[in-house]
Design a protein around this motif. Sequence first.
Motif, mmCIF file in Angstrom:
data_model
loop_
_atom_site.group_PDB
_atom_site.id
_atom_site.type_symbol
_atom_site.label_atom_id
_atom_site.label_comp_id
_atom_site.label_asym_id
_atom_site.label_seq_id
_atom_site.Cartn_x
_atom_site.Cartn_y
_atom_site.Cartn_z
ATOM 1 N N ARG A 1 -0.577 7.303 0.829
ATOM 2 C CA ARG A 1 -1.894 7.806 0.628
ATOM 3 C C ARG A 1 -2.965 6.747 0.806
ATOM 4 O O ARG A 1 -3.874 7.126 1.363
ATOM 5 C CB ARG A 1 -1.833 8.279 -1.093
ATOM 6 N N SER A 2 -2.717 5.675 0.261
ATOM 7 C CA SER A 2 -3.728 4.365 0.515
ATOM 8 C C SER A 2 -3.714 4.118 2.048
ATOM 9 O O SER A 2 -4.783 3.957 2.586
ATOM 10 C CB SER A 2 -3.386 3.366 -0.328
ATOM 11 N N MET B 1 0.844 -1.083 0.062
ATOM 12 C CA MET B 1 0.139 -0.026 -0.343
ATOM 13 C C MET B 1 0.889 1.294 -0.201
ATOM 14 O O MET B 1 2.075 1.322 0.623
ATOM 15 C CB MET B 1 -0.989 0.031 1.030
ATOM 16 N N ARG C 1 -7.168 4.667 3.832
ATOM 17 C CA ARG C 1 -7.943 3.497 3.951
ATOM 18 C C ARG C 1 -7.589 3.007 5.620
ATOM 19 O O ARG C 1 -8.465 2.133 6.149
ATOM 20 C CB ARG C 1 -7.633 2.540 3.162
#
Length: 269
Positions: A181-182, A178, A186
């Motif tokens: 930003r993810s 990941m 998330r």
Amino acid sequence: MTATAEVSAEPSTDRESPGTGDPSGTTTAERLRLLIQPVLVLVVAGAVIFWAFNRQLTATQLENINPGNVATLIWQHLLITAAVTAIVLAIGIPLGVLVTRPGAKVLRPLFVGIANVGQAAPAIGLLVLLFLLTAQTGFWIGVLPIALYSLLPVLSSTILGIDQVDRSLLDAGLGQGMSRRSLLLRVELPLAVPYILAGLRTSLVLAVGTATLSFLVNAGGLGILIDTGYKLQDNVTLILGSVLAVCLALLVDWLGGLAEFFLSPKGLR
């Protein structure tokens, strides 16, 4: 699971940690409060309006205590609160996220210090200072100082919420490929939502209460009734304005509680 339990235990002291006490009982109590609070607020507001409007009023009192004027002042108060909320969210959350990034943590003391000064300074002082600096009055001259005054809870709760995320969760996400930003979108922000909503709830109540001072810069609001009643020694106008301001604060607090209850991730309730 351990990390999630640790995060969920922090945002609100009224809720039981997973695995302890009776979570269904606290959920039921919270739902009852969310059902009862608006009813009580509406009953009190309706009662004081009925009491004020069904009295033998003087001509001076009728200029202030009439449906059109009271509705206008409530609407102005709500507009000020909505504008303050939008500014606080637009600035507080992105700024809170920014100062938790590895390359920008050095800026944290600066921005938190500015927000601390905004809340430590008397709200009336901020209003007067902006008026003196701009030599103007009106809606935004009332809104901007209140937004600065209400910024700290959202900024600090955003920082706290992201800082409380277990580092092992981030390491696991990075190990699965990941991006940063993810991870933020998330993992970090969803786990920080209860903190952010709790801070927003505090900011909303601060904004509603402080908005009663906005009449000083011709921005409107229920403070006009309170000020008029005080100056004219008119208890009916004073009580009407004061009780409506309190009811509005409690109603906004209820809306914040509603958002906190329903917008928090289900696993963290």
